[in-house]
Design a protein around this motif. Structure first.
Motif, PDB file in Angstrom:
ATOM      1  N   TYR A 193       3.325   2.061  -0.407  1.00 51.71           N
ATOM      2  CA  TYR A 193       2.280   2.395  -1.375  1.00 51.71           C
ATOM      3  C   TYR A 193       1.470   1.147  -1.746  1.00 51.71           C
ATOM      4  O   TYR A 193       0.240   1.218  -1.833  1.00 51.71           O
ATOM      5  CB  TYR A 193       2.895   3.022  -2.631  1.00 51.71           C
ATOM      6  CG  TYR A 193       1.864   3.282  -3.700  1.00 51.71           C
ATOM      7  CD1 TYR A 193       0.953   4.326  -3.574  1.00 51.71           C
ATOM      8  CD2 TYR A 193       1.761   2.461  -4.816  1.00 51.71           C
ATOM      9  CE1 TYR A 193      -0.015   4.564  -4.530  1.00 51.71           C
ATOM     10  CE2 TYR A 193       0.793   2.685  -5.781  1.00 51.71           C
ATOM     11  CZ  TYR A 193      -0.091   3.736  -5.637  1.00 51.71           C
ATOM     12  OH  TYR A 193      -1.054   3.953  -6.586  1.00 51.71           O
ATOM     13  N   ARG A 194       2.125   0.008  -1.936  1.00 52.67           N
ATOM     14  CA  ARG A 194       1.393  -1.231  -2.252  1.00 52.67           C
ATOM     15  C   ARG A 194       0.460  -1.603  -1.105  1.00 52.67           C
ATOM     16  O   ARG A 194      -0.662  -2.055  -1.332  1.00 52.67           O
ATOM     17  CB  ARG A 194       2.377  -2.369  -2.556  1.00 52.67           C
ATOM     18  CG  ARG A 194       3.002  -2.260  -3.946  1.00 52.67           C
ATOM     19  CD  ARG A 194       3.739  -3.521  -4.339  1.00 52.67           C
ATOM     20  NE  ARG A 194       4.895  -3.789  -3.512  1.00 52.67           N
ATOM     21  CZ  ARG A 194       6.116  -3.300  -3.724  1.00 52.67           C
ATOM     22  NH1 ARG A 194       6.342  -2.513  -4.740  1.00 52.67           N
ATOM     23  NH2 ARG A 194       7.115  -3.596  -2.925  1.00 52.67           N
ATOM     24  N   ARG A 195       0.897  -1.411   0.131  1.00 55.74           N
ATOM     25  CA  ARG A 195       0.034  -1.691   1.280  1.00 55.74           C
ATOM     26  C   ARG A 195      -1.152  -0.730   1.311  1.00 55.74           C
ATOM     27  O   ARG A 195      -2.275  -1.137   1.631  1.00 55.74           O
ATOM     28  CB  ARG A 195       0.832  -1.607   2.579  1.00 55.74           C
ATOM     29  CG  ARG A 195       1.794  -2.760   2.710  1.00 55.74           C
ATOM     30  CD  ARG A 195       2.458  -2.932   4.059  1.00 55.74           C
ATOM     31  NE  ARG A 195       2.276  -1.928   5.046  1.00 55.74           N
ATOM     32  CZ  ARG A 195       3.269  -1.388   5.755  1.00 55.74           C
ATOM     33  NH1 ARG A 195       4.513  -1.755   5.551  1.00 55.74           N
ATOM     34  NH2 ARG A 195       3.009  -0.486   6.671  1.00 55.74           N
ATOM     35  N   GLU A 252      -2.531   0.690  -1.339  1.00 54.28           N
ATOM     36  CA  GLU A 252      -3.434   0.232  -2.406  1.00 54.28           C
ATOM     37  C   GLU A 252      -4.269  -0.956  -1.953  1.00 54.28           C
ATOM     38  O   GLU A 252      -5.476  -1.014  -2.196  1.00 54.28           O
ATOM     39  CB  GLU A 252      -2.630  -0.192  -3.641  1.00 54.28           C
ATOM     40  CG  GLU A 252      -2.256   0.909  -4.564  1.00 54.28           C
ATOM     41  CD  GLU A 252      -1.603   0.353  -5.816  1.00 54.28           C
ATOM     42  OE1 GLU A 252      -1.966   0.827  -6.898  1.00 54.28           O
ATOM     43  OE2 GLU A 252      -0.750  -0.554  -5.715  1.00 54.28           O
ATOM     44  N   ALA A 253      -3.626  -1.923  -1.293  1.00 54.41           N
ATOM     45  CA  ALA A 253      -4.329  -3.109  -0.808  1.00 54.41           C
ATOM     46  C   ALA A 253      -5.383  -2.717   0.231  1.00 54.41           C
ATOM     47  O   ALA A 253      -6.497  -3.256   0.231  1.00 54.41           O
ATOM     48  CB  ALA A 253      -3.346  -4.110  -0.213  1.00 54.41           C
ATOM     49  N   TYR A 254      -5.054  -1.773   1.080  1.00 51.20           N
ATOM     50  CA  TYR A 254      -6.008  -1.274   2.072  1.00 51.20           C
ATOM     51  C   TYR A 254      -7.229  -0.667   1.371  1.00 51.20           C
ATOM     52  O   TYR A 254      -8.368  -0.917   1.747  1.00 51.20           O
ATOM     53  CB  TYR A 254      -5.324  -0.257   2.978  1.00 51.20           C
ATOM     54  CG  TYR A 254      -6.238   0.460   3.919  1.00 51.20           C
ATOM     55  CD1 TYR A 254      -6.802  -0.191   5.014  1.00 51.20           C
ATOM     56  CD2 TYR A 254      -6.550   1.803   3.717  1.00 51.20           C
ATOM     57  CE1 TYR A 254      -7.652   0.469   5.879  1.00 51.20           C
ATOM     58  CE2 TYR A 254      -7.407   2.479   4.587  1.00 51.20           C
ATOM     59  CZ  TYR A 254      -7.951   1.799   5.655  1.00 51.20           C
ATOM     60  OH  TYR A 254      -8.792   2.460   6.501  1.00 51.20           O
ATOM     61  N   GLY A 255      -6.999   0.120   0.328  1.00 52.99           N
ATOM     62  CA  GLY A 255      -8.091   0.720  -0.433  1.00 52.99           C
ATOM     63  C   GLY A 255      -8.981  -0.329  -1.070  1.00 52.99           C
ATOM     64  O   GLY A 255     -10.204  -0.207  -1.079  1.00 52.99           O
ATOM     65  N   ARG A 256      -8.374  -1.388  -1.619  1.00 50.44           N
ATOM     66  CA  ARG A 256      -9.177  -2.478  -2.232  1.00 50.44           C
ATOM     67  C   ARG A 256     -10.033  -3.174  -1.189  1.00 50.44           C
ATOM     68  O   ARG A 256     -11.180  -3.505  -1.434  1.00 50.44           O
ATOM     69  CB  ARG A 256      -8.253  -3.469  -2.944  1.00 50.44           C
ATOM     70  CG  ARG A 256      -7.727  -2.964  -4.279  1.00 50.44           C
ATOM     71  CD  ARG A 256      -7.056  -4.055  -5.079  1.00 50.44           C
ATOM     72  NE  ARG A 256      -5.910  -4.643  -4.403  1.00 50.44           N
ATOM     73  CZ  ARG A 256      -4.639  -4.203  -4.511  1.00 50.44           C
ATOM     74  NH1 ARG A 256      -4.372  -3.163  -5.275  1.00 50.44           N
ATOM     75  NH2 ARG A 256      -3.676  -4.790  -3.873  1.00 50.44           N
ATOM     76  N   ARG A 257      -9.464  -3.400   0.018  1.00 52.13           N
ATOM     77  CA  ARG A 257     -10.239  -4.044   1.082  1.00 52.13           C
ATOM     78  C   ARG A 257     -11.423  -3.185   1.503  1.00 52.13           C
ATOM     79  O   ARG A 257     -12.492  -3.704   1.803  1.00 52.13           O
ATOM     80  CB  ARG A 257      -9.347  -4.344   2.292  1.00 52.13           C
ATOM     81  CG  ARG A 257      -8.476  -5.563   2.115  1.00 52.13           C
ATOM     82  CD  ARG A 257      -7.850  -6.021   3.408  1.00 52.13           C
ATOM     83  NE  ARG A 257      -7.118  -4.986   4.118  1.00 52.13           N
ATOM     84  CZ  ARG A 257      -5.839  -4.697   3.952  1.00 52.13           C
ATOM     85  NH1 ARG A 257      -5.125  -5.357   3.060  1.00 52.13           N
ATOM     86  NH2 ARG A 257      -5.256  -3.749   4.661  1.00 52.13           N
ATOM     87  N   LEU A 258     -11.240  -1.863   1.515  1.00 49.22           N
ATOM     88  CA  LEU A 258     -12.337  -0.973   1.895  1.00 49.22           C
ATOM     89  C   LEU A 258     -13.512  -1.048   0.907  1.00 49.22           C
ATOM     90  O   LEU A 258     -14.650  -0.831   1.291  1.00 49.22           O
ATOM     91  CB  LEU A 258     -11.856   0.479   1.965  1.00 49.22           C
ATOM     92  CG  LEU A 258     -11.015   0.868   3.150  1.00 49.22           C
ATOM     93  CD1 LEU A 258     -10.554   2.321   3.018  1.00 49.22           C
ATOM     94  CD2 LEU A 258     -11.773   0.695   4.462  1.00 49.22           C
ATOM     95  N   HIS A 259     -13.220  -1.352  -0.346  1.00 46.06           N
ATOM     96  CA  HIS A 259     -14.255  -1.307  -1.389  1.00 46.06           C
ATOM     97  C   HIS A 259     -14.785  -2.684  -1.769  1.00 46.06           C
ATOM     98  O   HIS A 259     -15.445  -2.819  -2.789  1.00 46.06           O
ATOM     99  CB  HIS A 259     -13.706  -0.567  -2.618  1.00 46.06           C
ATOM    100  CG  HIS A 259     -13.476   0.874  -2.327  1.00 46.06           C
ATOM    101  ND1 HIS A 259     -14.474   1.812  -2.327  1.00 46.06           N
ATOM    102  CD2 HIS A 259     -12.348   1.538  -1.961  1.00 46.06           C
ATOM    103  CE1 HIS A 259     -13.974   2.993  -2.000  1.00 46.06           C
ATOM    104  NE2 HIS A 259     -12.682   2.846  -1.773  1.00 46.06           N
ATOM    105  N   ARG A 260     -14.524  -3.689  -0.976  1.00 45.51           N
ATOM    106  CA  ARG A 260     -15.064  -5.027  -1.253  1.00 45.51           C
ATOM    107  C   ARG A 260     -16.505  -5.106  -0.875  1.00 45.51           C
ATOM    108  O   ARG A 260     -17.049  -4.527  -0.038  1.00 45.51           O
ATOM    109  CB  ARG A 260     -14.306  -6.107  -0.478  1.00 45.51           C
ATOM    110  CG  ARG A 260     -12.990  -6.387  -1.095  1.00 45.51           C
ATOM    111  CD  ARG A 260     -12.389  -7.568  -0.387  1.00 45.51           C
ATOM    112  NE  ARG A 260     -10.986  -7.655  -0.771  1.00 45.51           N
ATOM    113  CZ  ARG A 260     -10.112  -8.365  -0.138  1.00 45.51           C
ATOM    114  NH1 ARG A 260     -10.449  -9.071   0.913  1.00 45.51           N
ATOM    115  NH2 ARG A 260      -8.865  -8.404  -0.534  1.00 45.51           N
TER     116      ARG A 260
END
Length: 191
Positions: free
Chosen positions: A179-181, A183-191
Motif C-alpha cells: 500500500y505504501r508503494r 501511495e508513492a506511485y500515486g504521488r509520482r503520477l501527480h508531480r
C-alpha cells in the motif's frame, strides 16, 4: 467434500470445506445453521493441535464462506463466540461473488479516496489494506491505473474471490508495504 461441525450454543452443526487454495481453506456454513454474518473475531477453528483464526467471512447465496490461512484437515470444530455481536451487514464484496462483478462503492464526494472506499467495505476487525489493494487491483482500468484517480460519480467494482485470495495470502506487513508503494506511485503520477 469433508464434513465438519459448527459448535453453536452447545450444538454441533454440519459445515463443509469448500476448497483449498495453496495454503488456505474456505469453510462454508449454511445460513440455517448461522442466520447472521459473524465477525471474524467471533470465530475460531479448533483442530487436534491448535486453534486457527479466520482471515475473512463472506456472504454466499446459501450462507457464509470463511477463509483460513492454513490448509485445514479434519476432524475440526468451528466455535462461534456469541458474545461478539454480528456484523452490521454481510460483507459487500462477497455478496457480488455469486452474481459476477457488481458495484460496491460509488464516489459521492471530491474528498473520497481509495483508502476511504476500502475502509468502508472492510468488515469490523478486518484489515483495510486488504480491501484497498483488492479494490485497486479490480478497478485499475477504471482508475486509469492511478490510485488517486477517483472522480465524483465513479463506481468501483467489487473484488473477485481470486483477487481477494491473492491479497489475503499476503501477511499484514506485506500488504502495508505494498500500500505504501501504491501511495508513492500515486504521488509520482501527480508531480
Amino acid at each position: 467434500m469433508v464434513s465438519w461441525g459448527l459448535l453453536l450454543a452447545g450444538l454441533l452443526l454440519p459445515i463443509q470445506q469448500q476448497g483449498v487454495m495453496a495454503e488456505q481453506s474456505w469453510v462454508t456454513v449454511d445460513r440455517a445453521a448461522l442466520p447472521y454474518a459473524p465477525q471474524t473475531q467471533a470465530l475460531s477453528l479448533f483442530t487436534q493441535d491448535s486453534s486457527v483464526q479466520p482471515l475473512a467471512v463472506e456472504a454466499t447465496d446459501s450462507g457464509w464462506r470463511i477463509l483460513f490461512r492454513e490448509r485445514i484437515r479434519g476432524p475440526v470444530t468451528l466455535y462461534l463466540d456469541e458474545s461478539v455481536p454480528p456484523a452490521a451487514e454481510p460483507p459487500i464484496a462477497a455478496t457480488a461473488l455469486s452474481s459476477g462483478p457488481s458495484v460496491c462503492y460509488r464516489v459521492r464526494h471530491s474528498s473520497d479516496t481509495l483508502w476511504r472506499a476500502g475502509q468502508s467495505l472492510t468488515t469490523p476487525g478486518g484489515d483495510p489494506y486488504l480491501m484497498v489493494l483488492a479494490l485497486f487491483a479490480s478497478n485499475k482500468e477504471r482508475l486509469g491505473n492511478d490510485p488517486d484517480g477517483l472522480r465524483i460519480g465513479d463506481e468501483l467494482l467489487c473484488p473477485s474471490a481470486e483477487v481477494l485470495g491473492h491479497f489475503t495470502a499476503m501477511d499484514a506487513q506485506a500488504r502495508r508495504s505494498l500500500y505504501r508503494r501504491l501511495e508513492a506511485y500515486g504521488r509520482r503520477l501527480h508531480r
